[in-house]
Design an enzyme around this catalytic site. Structure first.
Site, PDB file in Angstrom:
ATOM      1  N   ASP A  95       0.798  -1.224   0.000  1.00  0.00           N
ATOM      2  CA  ASP A  95       0.000   0.000   0.000  1.00  0.00           C
ATOM      3  C   ASP A  95       0.829   1.271   0.000  1.00  0.00           C
ATOM      4  OD1 ASP A  95       0.644  -0.594   2.852  1.00  0.00           O
ATOM      5  OD2 ASP A  95      -0.508   1.237   3.207  1.00  0.00           O
TER       6      ASP A  95
ATOM      7  N   ASP B 198       5.524   0.274   3.468  1.00  0.00           N
ATOM      8  CA  ASP B 198       5.761  -0.964   4.202  1.00  0.00           C
ATOM      9  C   ASP B 198       5.582  -2.170   3.283  1.00  0.00           C
ATOM     10  OD1 ASP B 198       2.999  -1.170   3.873  1.00  0.00           O
ATOM     11  OD2 ASP B 198       2.577  -0.368   5.866  1.00  0.00           O
TER      12      ASP B 198
ATOM     13  N   TYR C 126      -5.910   0.661   8.776  1.00  0.00           N
ATOM     14  CA  TYR C 126      -6.965   0.985   7.810  1.00  0.00           C
ATOM     15  C   TYR C 126      -8.317   0.597   8.387  1.00  0.00           C
ATOM     16  CZ  TYR C 126      -3.335   2.022   4.436  1.00  0.00           C
ATOM     17  OH  TYR C 126      -2.249   2.576   3.790  1.00  0.00           O
TER      18      TYR C 126
ATOM     19  N   GLU D  51       5.766   9.838   3.236  1.00  0.00           N
ATOM     20  CA  GLU D  51       5.415   8.484   2.781  1.00  0.00           C
ATOM     21  C   GLU D  51       4.475   8.550   1.581  1.00  0.00           C
ATOM     22  OE1 GLU D  51       4.213   4.125   4.637  1.00  0.00           O
ATOM     23  OE2 GLU D  51       3.650   5.930   5.746  1.00  0.00           O
TER      24      GLU D  51
END
Length: 496
Positions: free
Chosen positions: A82, A85, A233, A473
């Site tokens: 995603d 990571d 999430y 990120e």
């Protein structure tokens, strides 16, 4: 002599003003937007999990996660990581796939020779979602233990953290992630309807099955899976918005009127009467209303006039001076929702502004924001301001797309990008050994071309620091809607 000095002074002031204007405002060309389009799609190759194809262009990446699902006797190889990571989260991956597909559906004709790459990005996500939905009554929604993964800083090619598999089912419902997966598969089926009809048919058939699981066995996956999906999430908005969103996409893909009836019958219960002013991997209400507004604009289906009204409210919330105006902008003009990964809201909003402008323009309609008349061109102008800000027309004079322009972030919060590639450093880099690269002041050795990062804060400030994950990120769901926006401007240079 005095007049000459005055004239020289006037010319000096004039030159300073011109120079300042040239610094604070940059005019991007269609070629610039095409470059941004190409790179925004290329980014997804850096997020690939599984066995990489021969035509992989980001060659610092290599195969990873080749045994995903094996210990559970299911094939879950593939899909996307995603963000920075090494976990495969089903909810944001499905939303990413939906938005990539919607980008192709609405703006594929503007993608020039990049449409094949955009379709490849859609297919990489859709192929994985088909695997995840292969077992009737079950949907696999995550690979990897995020709590363990986040304790390590290692390349996806070196992963040795638990690759646990998590699912929702008839016993443990997950209507939010299942309905979003149904939306993704249905949207992807439209993308491949002409070029690969058998694949398209399989996608749509699976979408219908997964939607049935979502609707018949209702509940939030946050309740079923708890700590492995939260706080990463969580489905903060609940699952009603995804049910409406999934039904809308299946109707669009199939033309089956029963889904319109479903929306009409369930809309009140599922949030059709609620205004919402953000659009994200978690909350689909605004996107659904823009999508359904098209049915009213093009077919004049009276039952869906309410969605046109709600879509108008959403659009008007971004227009200064309008009755429903409630957006916040930074001093530099960037839409601002929150400090963590704010650009995700900027790209989704820009996409919806352009899509709604397209729907309005095609049907000769307008949006009324109180006494203000808002044309398609006004929406395009607002979207362009946001896109240009991302690409470098901002107070920091920095592109927030990696690899675009002369100045962009060099310390991206991303494991694979920040660690030496397996080609440069063939021996394994362990879980804890990687932290020296996280904390290093050196630029990332591998350029994650096209990645759009979380972006600046409310005062337009950005700290290029790998540990500053809120700003540095990237994420697939930030990039996916930007693909459509970049395609639009690459074709028309901002003119609809």
């Amino acid at each position: 002599m005095q007049m000459a000095r005055i004239f020289s002074l006037i010319m000096l002031i004039f030159c300073v003003i011109v120079c300042c204007l040239s610094v604070t405002s940059r005019a991007f060309t269609s070629r610039d937007y095409y470059d941004a389009l190409e790179k925004s799609i290329l980014f997804f190759e850096g997020q690939r999990s599984g066995r990489l194809p021969r035509d992989q262009r980001l060659t610092w990446r290599s195969d990873s996660g080749l045994s995903d699902g094996a210990s559970y006797h299911v094939d879950l190889v593939g899909g996307y990581y995603d963000a920075g990571d090494n976990v495969k989260f089903g909810l944001p991956m499905a939303f990413t796939t939906t938005m990539l597909a919607w980008s192709v559906i609405e703006f594929g004709s503007s993608m020039h020779d990049q449409v094949s790459n955009a379709k490849a990005a859609v297919r990489w996500g859709a192929d994985y979602l088909l695997k995840a939905a292969a077992t009737p009554g079950t949907l696999y929604v995550q690979v990897g233990d995020p709590n363990q993964d986040h304790k390590c800083w290692e390349r996806p090619e070196d992963m040795d953290t638990p690759r646990n598999v998590y699912k929702v089912s008839t016993q443990n419902p997950g209507s939010d992630v299942a309905a979003e997966t149904a939306a993704a598969l249905a949207a992807a089926s439209i993308v491949f309807k002409s070029s690969d009809p058998s694949y398209s048919s399989k996608l749509l058939h699976t979408a219908i099955q997964v939607f049935e699981l979502a609707d018949k066995y209702r509940g939030s996956y946050s309740d079923s899976l708890n700590s492995v999906v939260c706080p990463f999430y969580c489905s903060y908005s609940g699952y009603h918005d995804e049910l409406l969103w999934g039904a809308a996409w299946i109707h669009k893909a199939s033309g089956d009127s029963s889904y319109l009836s479903y929306i009409h019958s369930n809309g009140h219960i599922l949030g059709a009467d609620e205004d919402d002013f953000s659009f994200s991997w978690d909350d689909k209400k605004a996107g659904t209303k823009v999508l359904l507004a098209k049915a009213f604009l093009e077919e004049r289906v009276e039952e869906f006039q309410v969605y046109k009204a709600h879509a108008d409210s959403f659009i008007c919330s971004f227009i200064p001076g309008a009755n429903d105006y409630q957006a916040q902008y930074t001093p530099g003009g960037l839409l601002f929702k929150q400090s963590d990964s704010n650009l995700q809201y900027v790209t989704t909003t820009s996409f919806l502004l352009l899509t709604y402008a397209k729907y309005l323009g095609s049907n000769g309609d307008i949006t009324s924001c109180g006494s203000s008349i808002i044309t398609a061109n006004k929406l395009i102008s607002l979207a362009k301001q946001q896109v240009d800000y991302i690409l470098g027309d901002n107070p920091e004079k920095m592109s927030y797309m990696v690899g675009f322009g002369n100045k962009y972030p060099m310390h991206v919060h991303h494991r694979g990008s920040s660690l030496p590639s397996v080609h440069a450093h063939p021996s394994r880099i362990g879980c804890n050994d990687g932290f020296q690269y996280l904390n290093s002041g050196s630029p990332n050795p591998n350029v994650l071309v096209g990645a759009i990062l979380g972006g600046p804060d409310f005062s337009d400030s950005f700290t290029d620091d790998r540990n500053n994950y809120r700003q540095s990120e990237p994420a697939t769901y930030i990039n996916a809607p930007f693909v459509g926006a970049a395609a639009f401007f690459s074709a028309q240079n901002g003119r609809y």
